[in-house]
Motif scaffolding. Structure first.
Motif, mmCIF file in Angstrom:
data_model
loop_
_atom_site.group_PDB
_atom_site.id
_atom_site.type_symbol
_atom_site.label_atom_id
_atom_site.label_comp_id
_atom_site.label_asym_id
_atom_site.label_seq_id
_atom_site.Cartn_x
_atom_site.Cartn_y
_atom_site.Cartn_z
ATOM 1 N N ASP A 68 32.766 11.883 8.109
ATOM 2 C CA ASP A 68 31.375 12.297 8.339
ATOM 3 C C ASP A 68 31.379 13.402 9.384
ATOM 4 N N PHE A 69 31.319 14.653 8.932
ATOM 5 C CA PHE A 69 31.391 15.784 9.853
ATOM 6 C C PHE A 69 30.107 15.970 10.669
ATOM 7 N N SER A 70 29.050 15.229 10.305
ATOM 8 C CA SER A 70 27.798 15.308 11.061
ATOM 9 C C SER A 70 27.686 14.192 12.101
ATOM 10 N N ALA A 71 28.744 13.408 12.269
ATOM 11 C CA ALA A 71 28.726 12.286 13.215
ATOM 12 C C ALA A 71 28.440 12.773 14.632
ATOM 13 N N LYS A 72 27.627 12.012 15.377
ATOM 14 C CA LYS A 72 27.241 12.374 16.740
ATOM 15 C C LYS A 72 28.209 11.788 17.769
ATOM 16 N N LEU A 73 28.390 12.539 18.861
ATOM 17 C CA LEU A 73 29.239 12.091 19.964
ATOM 18 C C LEU A 73 28.393 11.815 21.192
ATOM 19 N N THR A 74 28.889 10.946 22.048
ATOM 20 C CA THR A 74 28.214 10.669 23.311
ATOM 21 C C THR A 74 28.454 11.824 24.274
ATOM 22 N N ALA A 75 27.705 11.866 25.355
ATOM 23 C CA ALA A 75 27.957 12.849 26.404
ATOM 24 C C ALA A 75 29.286 12.517 27.085
ATOM 25 N N PRO A 76 29.999 13.512 27.613
ATOM 26 C CA PRO A 76 31.276 13.245 28.288
ATOM 27 C C PRO A 76 31.105 12.269 29.445
ATOM 28 N N ASP A 77 32.025 11.328 29.600
ATOM 29 C CA ASP A 77 31.964 10.396 30.720
ATOM 30 C C ASP A 77 32.629 11.016 31.948
ATOM 31 N N ASN A 78 32.870 10.210 32.968
ATOM 32 C CA ASN A 78 33.458 10.737 34.203
ATOM 33 C C ASN A 78 34.863 11.311 33.997
ATOM 34 N N TYR A 79 35.506 10.887 32.917
ATOM 35 C CA TYR A 79 36.854 11.391 32.610
ATOM 36 C C TYR A 79 36.814 12.481 31.537
ATOM 37 N N LYS A 80 35.584 12.991 31.269
ATOM 38 C CA LYS A 80 35.357 14.054 30.280
ATOM 39 C C LYS A 80 35.743 13.629 28.873
ATOM 40 N N ILE A 81 35.612 12.350 28.595
ATOM 41 C CA ILE A 81 35.925 11.816 27.272
ATOM 42 C C ILE A 81 34.638 11.558 26.502
ATOM 43 N N GLN A 82 34.602 12.025 25.272
ATOM 44 C CA GLN A 82 33.468 11.770 24.393
ATOM 45 C C GLN A 82 33.862 10.751 23.331
ATOM 46 N N LYS A 83 32.906 9.915 22.961
ATOM 47 C CA LYS A 83 33.142 8.915 21.937
ATOM 48 C C LYS A 83 32.085 9.049 20.852
ATOM 49 N N PHE A 84 32.375 8.440 19.708
ATOM 50 C CA PHE A 84 31.395 8.450 18.629
ATOM 51 C C PHE A 84 30.247 7.506 18.961
ATOM 52 N N VAL A 85 29.040 7.943 18.646
ATOM 53 C CA VAL A 85 27.871 7.083 18.825
ATOM 54 C C VAL A 85 27.988 5.882 17.895
ATOM 55 N N ASN A 86 28.466 6.122 16.690
ATOM 56 C CA ASN A 86 28.686 5.048 15.716
ATOM 57 C C ASN A 86 30.006 4.352 16.051
ATOM 58 N N PRO A 87 29.977 3.092 16.460
ATOM 59 C CA PRO A 87 31.209 2.391 16.851
ATOM 60 C C PRO A 87 32.222 2.267 15.714
ATOM 61 N N THR A 88 31.750 2.311 14.476
ATOM 62 C CA THR A 88 32.667 2.240 13.335
ATOM 63 C C THR A 88 33.591 3.446 13.312
ATOM 64 N N TYR A 89 33.053 4.595 13.643
ATOM 65 C CA TYR A 89 33.858 5.825 13.667
ATOM 66 C C TYR A 89 34.870 5.801 14.814
ATOM 67 N N GLU A 90 34.492 5.153 15.891
ATOM 68 C CA GLU A 90 35.393 5.110 17.051
ATOM 69 C C GLU A 90 36.684 4.353 16.724
ATOM 70 N N SER A 91 36.637 3.481 15.749
ATOM 71 C CA SER A 91 37.819 2.698 15.379
ATOM 72 C C SER A 91 38.620 3.344 14.248
ATOM 73 N N LYS A 92 38.223 4.535 13.838
ATOM 74 C CA LYS A 92 38.931 5.221 12.762
ATOM 75 C C LYS A 92 40.322 5.665 13.219
ATOM 76 N N SER A 93 41.168 6.007 12.256
ATOM 77 C CA SER A 93 42.551 6.401 12.533
ATOM 78 C C SER A 93 42.609 7.754 13.237
ATOM 79 N N PRO A 94 43.738 8.043 13.909
ATOM 80 C CA PRO A 94 43.910 9.361 14.541
ATOM 81 C C PRO A 94 43.789 10.496 13.533
ATOM 82 N N GLN A 95 44.234 10.276 12.294
ATOM 83 C CA GLN A 95 44.135 11.309 11.276
ATOM 84 C C GLN A 95 42.677 11.612 10.923
ATOM 85 N N TRP A 96 41.884 10.570 10.790
ATOM 86 C CA TRP A 96 40.457 10.730 10.490
ATOM 87 C C TRP A 96 39.769 11.518 11.595
#
Length: 333
Positions: free
Chosen positions: A206-234
């Motif tokens: 899903d190329f339209s998937a939304k990301l969270t704002a960067p945290d204190n470590y400048k890391i962004q995560k997927f808003v959808n938790p299902t996407y966050e568990s996807k493989s490194p290739q995905w």
């Protein structure tokens, strides 16, 4: 959806961080030599970065992008243009003499067999490396009778172990099926499979998937938790973006329509990528590709054998710098 290592994913990962210039410029600025770039292509392709016998199943998510953390500050340019260049480089390499030679060496080195008569339980690759060292020692010190006698004894022992392993490879052995699946006799089977896996995987992104704002470590995560568990290739596909993946998708589809690996191989140019190295010829050469999936191991030592470390008595003193260079070369290979 789980996938193994995918041929084009390693390139998607490189392009996922920022826009990119042509492959030669990227790799030369990173200081990546052709040998190292090709090693990463092979290893992501096979799905294994370890050397030595394949004693257990590899992780399906094993995946590496060389120098990924350095890329944002040094690459810029045309993403789709770079994607096309990288696709062509990979296909050229897969159809090269160098790929077939290196693939067969990796396949031999991964053979999960050791000689039961060998007290050190060395692998086939390790024994072949040792044999080459012994032969070099004999050549370099022809006048030292005692030393030559010792080396010839070691040579006979190493050759006997190699012969025992080659004989054992003709019969059933533990992990034989896994080894044959991971390293098919004809690598065309593997190439085709990886191209098909990439196409199946990219259709789920899903190329339209939304990301969270960067945290204190400048890391962004997927808003959808299902996407966050996807493989490194995905995730690598997602980071590259739809535009780049459209290039890869088109290229993969076209590749699958024609000859996957040509019977006539080209020799990679020494100017294809990274620092210059001498090559004897850039002319077309022919390399035979095995057309079946039966177990077949070439029992003759090859010029670029990659193996485990071995201990062979030698007279030459090796400097610390030489040891570091040798270790680095072994990792690259």
């Amino acid at each position: 959806m789980k996938t193994k290592q995918i041929l084009l994913i390693s390139i998607v990962g490189i392009l996922s961080i920022s826009a990119s210039q042509y492959v030669d410029d990227i790799l030369s600025r990173l200081g990546i030599e052709a040998q190292y770039a090709q090693y990463n292509i092979r290893s992501n392709f096979i799905g294994r970065f370890d050397n030595g016998p394949l004693d257990s199943r590899v992780s399906e998510n094993t995946f590496k992008i060389p120098y990924a953390k350095l890329l944002p500050s040094i690459i810029a340019g045309d993403k789709t243009g770079a994607a096309k260049e990288l696709c062509h480089y990979i296909k050229n390499y897969i159809n090269s003499e160098e790929f077939i030679i290196s693939y067969n060496e990796m396949r031999q080195d991964a053979l999960p067999l050791r000689d039961s008569q060998d007290p050190n339980r060395r692998s086939l690759g390790s024994l072949k490396s040792e044999l080459k060292t012994i032969e070099l020692n004999i050549k370099n010190y022809p006048n030292d009778v005692a030393y030559i006698t010792e080396q010839k004894k070691l040579k006979d022992q190493a050759q006997a172990s190699i012969d025992n392993i080659m004989e054992a490879s003709k019969k059933p052995f533990p992990n034989k099926e896994l080894w044959e699946q991971t390293y098919p006799t004809n690598p065309e089977v593997l190439v085709k499979k990886r191209l098909q896996e990439y196409l199946a995987l990219v259709n789920t992104v899903d190329f339209s998937a939304k990301l969270t704002a960067p945290d204190n470590y400048k890391i962004q995560k997927f808003v959808n938790p299902t996407y966050e568990s996807k493989s490194p290739q995905w995730k690598a596909c997602y980071r590259a973006g739809k535009e780049v993946n459209d290039v890869f998708t088109s290229f993969a589809n076209e590749w699958l329509k024609g000859e996957i690996i040509a019977s006539v191989k080209t020799k990679m140019s020494d100017t294809s990528i990274g620092p210059k190295e001498e090559t004897k010829s850039n002319s077309m050469t022919t390399t035979t590709v095995m057309e079946n999936n039966t177990t077949q191991v070439n029992d003759s030592p090859t010029e670029t054998e990659k193996t485990e470390s071995v201990s062979v008595p030698t007279k030459a003193k090796i400097s610390l710098l030489d040891k570091m260079k040798a270790k680095a070369k072994k990792i690259i290979n």
